[in-house]
Design an enzyme around this catalytic site. Structure first.
Site, short mmCIF file in Angstrom:
data_model
loop_
_atom_site.label_atom_id
_atom_site.label_comp_id
_atom_site.label_asym_id
_atom_site.label_seq_id
_atom_site.Cartn_x
_atom_site.Cartn_y
_atom_site.Cartn_z
CB SER A 1 -73.06 -25.15 -37.10
OG SER A 1 -72.90 -24.50 -35.85
CE LYS A 2 -67.27 -21.85 -39.31
NZ LYS A 2 -67.11 -21.87 -40.73
NE ARG A 3 -73.85 -21.53 -33.60
CZ ARG A 3 -74.84 -21.97 -32.85
NH1 ARG A 3 -74.78 -21.88 -31.53
NH2 ARG A 3 -75.90 -22.53 -33.41
CG HIS A 4 -73.16 -27.25 -32.11
ND1 HIS A 4 -73.78 -27.00 -33.32
CD2 HIS A 4 -73.88 -26.60 -31.18
CE1 HIS A 4 -74.82 -26.22 -33.11
NE2 HIS A 4 -74.92 -25.96 -31.83
CB ALA A 5 -68.63 -30.81 -33.10
#
Ligand code: GLU
Length: 486
Positions: A255-259
């Site tokens: 998800s956008k938490r990671h990349a």
């Protein structure tokens, strides 16, 4: 196991996004594999918008997804904006079709109306939970044998078989069989009249003549229900291929938490479409130990046999490396594509109408250096800014004693009838001999004068790109600046 859609014909494949956001890189990978298959075998690639959930869907998001696909160069043969024989390609406009097919199932005794209210079902769920918190609620078939009352509020449920197994062949995962005892009488149409994903997807995939359904492995659990539906509706089965998931480096759902997960963020980072497609292609698919592929090679080499079963971990460092490999290689990113890509990045840096010719001339000097188009614009910046932006370290090299060296050099360059890398080399060598300076004591101030930086491509090359007049102008301007430093 059902009979497959006629084999040996060019495939018809599809990408069927739910428009509730941007184009996720996982979605783009699914689109890519489908597209490659269609292009390899001369088939068709369709886009179908799965927008029956009105609350979560928006036209803005349809546009974002289509823009993402367009930027990647994944063109579609049928779908929004292109049309085709199965219009409309928006599920929200196909509700009559789903209703008709589901009514047919009811008439054939393969589905039934369910009058249970949400409150009743919730109460049953709660009661079960009170007894056993871990138990999964299974609809008990309350309305299976009730008289058909289309006039009452109702959902429509599928009459699932209670014994036997449902099996299908997956091109990646092999045979998948699920005992029918695990199936409940799942909902086909909600009380509000809207079809569930499985219902609409199966009907559309059949009506649109899809021969192979390829999508993320997160849908593999839906496939047995879909297979049951194909059989009940009397549709031949398509082929199925499920793709391994893209996970975060720690193995969580990416998800956008990671990349950066929106395709367009990679455009903004300055990656080229092929850099992105290459990384995505290698995500879940391999061809020996080859890492870098052109578009043509991907089309030639792609097949389902080489798709991995195991999920992969997203690696942004590797992604950046792949993007760099594409950008630096003129066979993968030709000069035209490079120039077209970098011009807007230069404009974004405040350079007004940068000369295409000058970008083209400077390209060989930055190919090996620029990791992405943004970085390329950074490397190109000084060619277009007169005087160049001086970085602090560079400015410190412009001391008063270098001023006369720069002025003298400018005069000699101006006076020289030739202006080539070799004539410049001779001129610099002669100047070093004449003055007794070390080459670096001449070259470094010149570099600063031309580029504003302490590192740049070879000086003679830079001067050729800038041209004689501009080079001399910069040498003299830097000399003036140097005189004023104390
Ligand atoms: N709308 C579904 C999704 O976005 C499509 C699944 C499928 O390809 O069948 O996940």
């Amino acid at each position: 196991m059902g009979h497959n859609v006629e084999q040996g014909r060019p495939p018809r494949v599809r990408f069927a996004p739910s428009p509730s956001g941007y184009l996720h890189i996982g979605g783009a990978r699914t689109a890519l594999f489908n597209w490659l298959w269609a292009r390899k075998l001369g088939g068709q690639f369709l886009i179908r918008i799965e927008d029956t959930d009105a609350e979560r869907s928006s036209m803005e998001s349809v546009k974002a997804i289509l823009d993402g696909l367009t930027w990647l160069g994944l063109d579609w043969d049928e779908g929004p904006g292109v049309g085709g024989p199965h219009e409309p390609y928006f599920q929200s406009e196909r509700k009559d079709l789903y209703r008709r097919e589901v009514e047919r199932l009811i008439a054939e005794g393969k589905a039934y109306r369910c009058y249970c209210t949400k409150e009743e079902l919730d109460a049953q769920r709660e009661a079960l939970k009170a007894k056993d918190p871990k138990a999964q609620f299974v609809y008990p078939g309350t309305c299976r044998d009730k008289p058909d009352r289309p006039d009452l509020p109702h959902a429509v449920r599928f009459k699932s078989p209670k014994d036997g197994v449902t099996a299908f062949e997956d091109k990646v995962f092999g045979t998948i069989s699920t005992p029918n005892a695990q199936q409940q009488d799942f909902v086909l149409i909600r009380p509000n009249g809207l079809p569930l994903y499985n219902t609409a997807a199966v009907i559309d995939d059949h009506v649109m003549g899809i021969t192979l359904v390829a999508r993320g492995r997160d849908h593999i659990g839906n496939t047995p229900q879909q297979v049951l539906l194909y059989e009940a509706l009397g549709y031949p089965l398509p082929e199925f291929a499920h793709l391994p998931m893209m996970l975060s480096p720690k193995g969580e759902k990416l998800s956008k938490r990671h990349a950066a997960v929106s395709v367009m963020e990679y455009k903004e980072k300055g990656y080229t479409p092929m850099g992105v497609l290459n990384y995505l292609a290698r995500f879940g698919w391999s061809f020996g130990d080859q890492e870098i592929f052109s578009r043509k090679e991907l089309i030639e080499k792609f097949d389902w046999e080489r798709v991995n079963k195991s999920d992969g971990k997203f690696d942004d460092k590797k992604f950046a490396d792949v993007a760099f490999e594409h950008l630096k290689n003129p066979e993968l990113t030709d000069d035209d594509t490079y120039v077209r890509g970098v011009l807007p990045e230069l404009v974004a840096r405040g350079i007004d109408s940068p000369s295409e010719e000058r970008v083209r001339a400077a390209l060989p000097l930055i190919r090996e250096r620029a990791r992405d188009l943004k970085d390329a614009a950074h490397h190109l910046d000084f060619y277009f800014r007169s005087p160049p932006v001086m970085d602090e370290k560079a400015l410190r090299l412009l001391t008063p004693e270098v001023a006369p060296r720069l002025v003298e050099l400018a005069a000699r360059v101006e006076a020289s009838p030739e202006f080539t890398t070799s004539s410049l080399e001779q001129l610099f060598t002669a100047e070093v001999e004449r003055t007794g300076l070390k080459m670096k004591d001449l070259a470094q101030p010149v570099r600063v004068a031309l580029s504003g930086r302490t590192a740049s491509p070879g000086l003679y090359d830079v001067m050729i790109v800038l041209g004689k007049a501009e080079s001399c102008l910069r040498l003299r301007a830097a000399a003036e600046l140097a005189e004023r430093q104390s």
